[in-house]
Design a protein around this motif. Structure first.
Motif, mmCIF file in Angstrom:
data_model
loop_
_atom_site.group_PDB
_atom_site.id
_atom_site.type_symbol
_atom_site.label_atom_id
_atom_site.label_comp_id
_atom_site.label_asym_id
_atom_site.label_seq_id
_atom_site.Cartn_x
_atom_site.Cartn_y
_atom_site.Cartn_z
ATOM 1 N N SER A 1 35.843 48.162 43.043
ATOM 2 C CA SER A 1 34.834 49.154 42.657
ATOM 3 C C SER A 1 35.006 49.582 41.207
ATOM 4 O O SER A 1 34.148 50.280 40.655
ATOM 5 N N GLN A 2 36.125 49.168 40.589
ATOM 6 C CA GLN A 2 36.383 49.504 39.189
ATOM 7 C C GLN A 2 36.176 48.300 38.271
ATOM 8 O O GLN A 2 36.619 48.301 37.126
ATOM 9 N N VAL A 3 35.522 47.281 38.809
ATOM 10 C CA VAL A 3 35.164 46.099 38.019
ATOM 11 C C VAL A 3 33.671 46.167 37.723
ATOM 12 O O VAL A 3 32.865 46.323 38.633
ATOM 13 N N ASP B 1 42.704 38.296 47.904
ATOM 14 C CA ASP B 1 42.080 38.315 46.582
ATOM 15 C C ASP B 1 41.795 39.747 46.125
ATOM 16 O O ASP B 1 42.006 40.096 44.962
ATOM 17 N N TRP B 2 41.341 40.612 47.047
ATOM 18 C CA TRP B 2 41.116 42.016 46.696
ATOM 19 C C TRP B 2 42.443 42.710 46.384
ATOM 20 O O TRP B 2 42.501 43.609 45.540
ATOM 21 N N ASP B 3 43.497 42.310 47.055
ATOM 22 C CA ASP B 3 44.819 42.890 46.810
ATOM 23 C C ASP B 3 45.286 42.580 45.389
ATOM 24 O O ASP B 3 45.810 43.459 44.695
ATOM 25 N N VAL B 4 45.111 41.338 44.945
ATOM 26 C CA VAL B 4 45.464 40.972 43.570
ATOM 27 C C VAL B 4 44.604 41.740 42.580
ATOM 28 O O VAL B 4 45.079 42.187 41.527
ATOM 29 N N CYS B 5 43.336 41.905 42.923
ATOM 30 C CA CYS B 5 42.433 42.676 42.065
ATOM 31 C C CYS B 5 42.937 44.113 41.910
ATOM 32 O O CYS B 5 42.952 44.657 40.798
ATOM 33 N N ASP B 6 43.366 44.741 43.012
ATOM 34 C CA ASP B 6 43.899 46.109 42.964
ATOM 35 C C ASP B 6 45.039 46.211 41.957
ATOM 36 O O ASP B 6 45.068 47.114 41.094
ATOM 37 N N ARG B 7 45.997 45.287 42.081
ATOM 38 C CA ARG B 7 47.200 45.371 41.241
ATOM 39 C C ARG B 7 46.927 44.989 39.791
ATOM 40 O O ARG B 7 47.614 45.442 38.883
ATOM 41 N N THR B 8 45.913 44.182 39.561
ATOM 42 C CA THR B 8 45.525 43.856 38.185
ATOM 43 C C THR B 8 44.917 45.075 37.496
ATOM 44 O O THR B 8 45.288 45.418 36.360
ATOM 45 N N ILE B 9 44.008 45.733 38.169
ATOM 46 C CA ILE B 9 43.383 46.940 37.617
ATOM 47 C C ILE B 9 44.424 48.033 37.409
ATOM 48 O O ILE B 9 44.403 48.767 36.406
ATOM 49 N N ALA B 10 45.381 48.135 38.335
ATOM 50 C CA ALA B 10 46.424 49.168 38.242
ATOM 51 C C ALA B 10 47.297 48.981 37.005
ATOM 52 O O ALA B 10 47.851 49.954 36.470
ATOM 53 N N GLN B 11 47.413 47.729 36.528
ATOM 54 C CA GLN B 11 48.225 47.447 35.342
ATOM 55 C C GLN B 11 47.435 47.608 34.043
ATOM 56 O O GLN B 11 47.948 47.307 32.964
ATOM 57 N N GLY B 12 46.209 48.082 34.145
ATOM 58 C CA GLY B 12 45.411 48.301 32.942
ATOM 59 C C GLY B 12 44.844 47.021 32.362
ATOM 60 O O GLY B 12 44.550 46.962 31.159
ATOM 61 N N ILE B 13 44.681 45.994 33.196
ATOM 62 C CA ILE B 13 44.090 44.726 32.754
ATOM 63 C C ILE B 13 42.646 44.662 33.251
ATOM 64 O O ILE B 13 42.382 44.783 34.447
#
Length: 651
Positions: A328-330, A609-621
């Protein structure tokens, strides 16, 4: 005396009539039995085809030479009464043209065998769960007409409950290269998705006639492609001595080439040599073919005309992201010129890429041209090639500009990220640019998908042939596939770079993809996880590079999901906006993000895939998200282009 002569003449006539009747019923009796549901038969006109109703006058050749050719072709009881029969698995779609799209068609069928009738029975439920309903058939041989005269041909479709198409080709002699298409019938997919239609029969209105010589032999070919259901297709003829269409008896045909019983390959002969060469039957006939011309590679060669600035996105920061909320943050970016991703809307979601406002696009290119002219470095900006806009909330917008600039040494194609703040001072981003020629690793995880591995290898071979890009590598993680030797498929391909990783135990998509990520050691390489069942456009690897920025941005494009029975030349489907199964990051960023969770998603399919997306956004990427078009470039100031997509085939 006169009475005796008259009685003799009458007797001769009666005998001739009896002989003709016996021959008629003898030939008719050889027809194949009627299908079980013949009582459901209703004759309807098939869809319009490319077939002409005009008789085809075949050129005659020296009869003695014809007899010798016929005898040489038909000699031997092992081939008389049989036909060559080739089958392709994983032949997606329901058009014969879809079969022609296969890279290994016609020289590498899945199986070669023989049959004794010009009749193909297609039943999708007979296939394996991974490939049922996606077969293509090619039947060919040499026709030996019993009588000289006018012959009429039809293709009869019975028990039709699927989408299908058929073609029948006939040569002027035994040479396959002299073939001409006599019949073509197409039954389109008639209902939404994969709902079946009731069994029925179709016989084309009218037929194609051709004059055949009993002293000659004629090469013929029968192509059939069907999807999702059942159909029985058969070529029938009406001979000069008959009044109705009947099955072609085995006495009137033979195999075109013999098969080696050990290898299953052709026995060497002039006919075999001809069949392995270019044939008219193998050329893509449909006008619907997409022109797969790769897009121009845009090296990063920004002309030093803009002031430098740093990109500080307001929508990106390190923060806690609750499970499955990262998507939801993409945010999607906009494109210019408007593309064709809106061309089809089957069901929601079906929207296309949003277009950049015309005035905004014009203002950006005007500002760039003004800065270029003021720099007085010579040359001129020929025009805007392509533009992407990513809004930075209320502070301004980041643009990817791809332009044609004419310099003293020739045309330069530039691709650079620029920033336009609200004060309208366009600047070149010093901390946000993509890197050309960086290595890209494409990772797949699979089990028992050998045919799809062949499809992917063929796809990437075509990509390399057109781009000569030496900086990508396919990494296949295989969970002990039993259907094919996956490693041998890779060894037999022409791919320059590939890696085979064998894993044991239950299949795990996340585990296999992570094994591929772990294989890559260079932190400055891009690693992209991809799904099987995809067809990737020619410029895809370069597009990955242009949308993956180390430490700043990953790439998760949307792809076009083809509905069952459709292919990239016969498109119908929708955009997959919720899946993140195609996902690219630099290896250094995969390390920061932590890769795939192989514990939580050991054998679980979905959510990884959504899990990887979560952790990518969390790292500020940031994640760049767009319906992937690969532009067929035209060097015009503002050009509309035909687009090529990432296609996902129905499974």
């Amino acid at each position: 005396m006169n009475k005796l002569v008259g009685r003799t003449i009458i007797a001769i006539i009666v005998v001739m009539v009896l002989v003709l009747l016996i021959e008629y019923y003898r030939i008719s009796a050889r027809g194949t039995p009627s299908v079980a549901q013949e009582h459901l038969r209703t004759e309807k006109q098939c869809p319009e085809s490319e077939v002409t109703d005009e008789p085809l006058q075949l050129n005659s050749t020296d009869k003695e030479e014809s007899r010798m050719t016929k005898q040489a072709t038909l000699s031997g009881s092992s081939i008389t009464g049989h036909l060559n029969y080739d089958v392709w698995k994983l032949a997606v779609g329901f058009l014969v043209d879809d079969l022609r799209l296969k890279r290994d068609f016609p020289h590498k069928p899945t199986t070669r065998s023989t049959v004794q009738s010009l009749r193909v029975v297609f039943n999708e439920v007979s296939g394996d769960i991974n490939d049922r309903g996606i077969y293509g058939h090619r039947m060919y041989g040499v026709l030996h007409p019993p009588t000289t005269g006018e012959y009429h041909f039809i293709v009869e479709l019975t028990q039709v409950s699927c989408a299908c198409s058929v073609e029948f080709w006939l040569s002027t002699d035994t040479d396959p290269r002299n073939s001409r298409k006599l019949l073509a019938t197409e039954m389109p997919y008639m209902v939404a998705h994969d709902a079946p239609i009731g069994p029925m029969s179709y016989v084309p209105a009218g037929s194609t006639s051709v004059r055949l010589d009993s002293s000659k032999a004629y090469f013929f070919e029968f192509l059939e492609k069907a999807f999702d259901g059942m159909v029985i297709s058969e070529v029938k003829w009406r001979t000069p001595l008959e009044t109705k269409f009947t099955s072609i008896p085995p006495t009137s045909f033979a195999m075109a080439v013999e098969l080696n019983k050990t290898t299953g390959q052709y026995v060497e002969s002039p006919m075999a040599t001809a069949l392995l060469g270019p044939l008219p039957t193998l050329v893509l006939q449909s006008h619907r073919r997409t022109n797969y011309v790769g897009d121009t590679v845009f090296p990063v060669t920004p002309i030093d005309v803009l002031p430098l600035c740093e990109f500080k996105p307001e929508y990106v920061s390190k923060h806690f992201v609750a499970q499955y909320t990262g998507v939801s943050q993409v945010f999607e970016s906009s494109v210019y010129p408007p593309d064709d991703t809106w061309f089809r809307k089957w069901t929601e979601p079906g929207t296309g890429n949003s277009p950049v406002n015309q005035k905004v696009a014009s203002d950006v290119i005007t500002l760039y041209k003004k800065a270029f002219d003021e720099a007085k470095i010579g040359g001129e900006v020929v025009g805007l090639h392509y533009m992407e806009q990513t809004k930075n909330k209320e502070s301004g917008s980041r643009f990817l500009l791809e332009m044609d600039i004419m310099m003293k040494d020739g045309l330069v194609h530039t691709s650079e990220f620029v920033y336009l703040p609200n004060d309208n001072k366009l600047c070149h981003l010093s901390n946000f640019q993509w890197t050309p020629n960086v290595d890209v690793y494409l990772i797949v995880s699979l089990k028992n998908l050998g045919e799809w591995v062949k499809h992917l290898c063929n796809n990437l071979e075509d990509l390399y042939a057109q781009t000569h890009d030496d900086h990508f590598e396919l990494v296949v993680v295989d969970y002990e596939s039993q259907d094919m030797d996956v490693e041998s498929i890779l060894k037999n391909s022409t791919l320059k770079r590939w890696k085979y990783i064998k894993k044991s135990g239950p299949f795990s998509r996340s585990g296999g993809l992570q094994a591929g990520v772990d294989y890559v050691t260079n932190p400055n390489s891009i690693v992209m996880a991809i799904d099987m069942h995809l067809t990737l456009p020619v410029g895809y690897v370069e597009y990955i590079r242009r949308h993956t920025v180390q430490g700043k941005m990953g790439y998760a494009p949307m792809f076009f999901r083809l509905l069952p029975g459709y292919t990239e030349i016969n498109i119908n489907g929708f955009w997959e906006i919720y899946t993140y199964g195609i996902f690219a990051l630099y290896k250094s960023d995969w390390t920061v993000v932590g890769g795939f969770d192989v514990v939580k998603y050991t054998t679980k399919w979905g959510g990884e895939d959504w899990d990887v997306c979560d952790r990518t956004i969390a790292q500020g990427i940031e994640l760049f998200r767009i319906r992937h078009p690969v532009e067929e470039c035209s060097f015009t100031t503002i050009g509309r282009r035909s687009l090529h997509y990432i296609f996902a085939h129905a499974q």
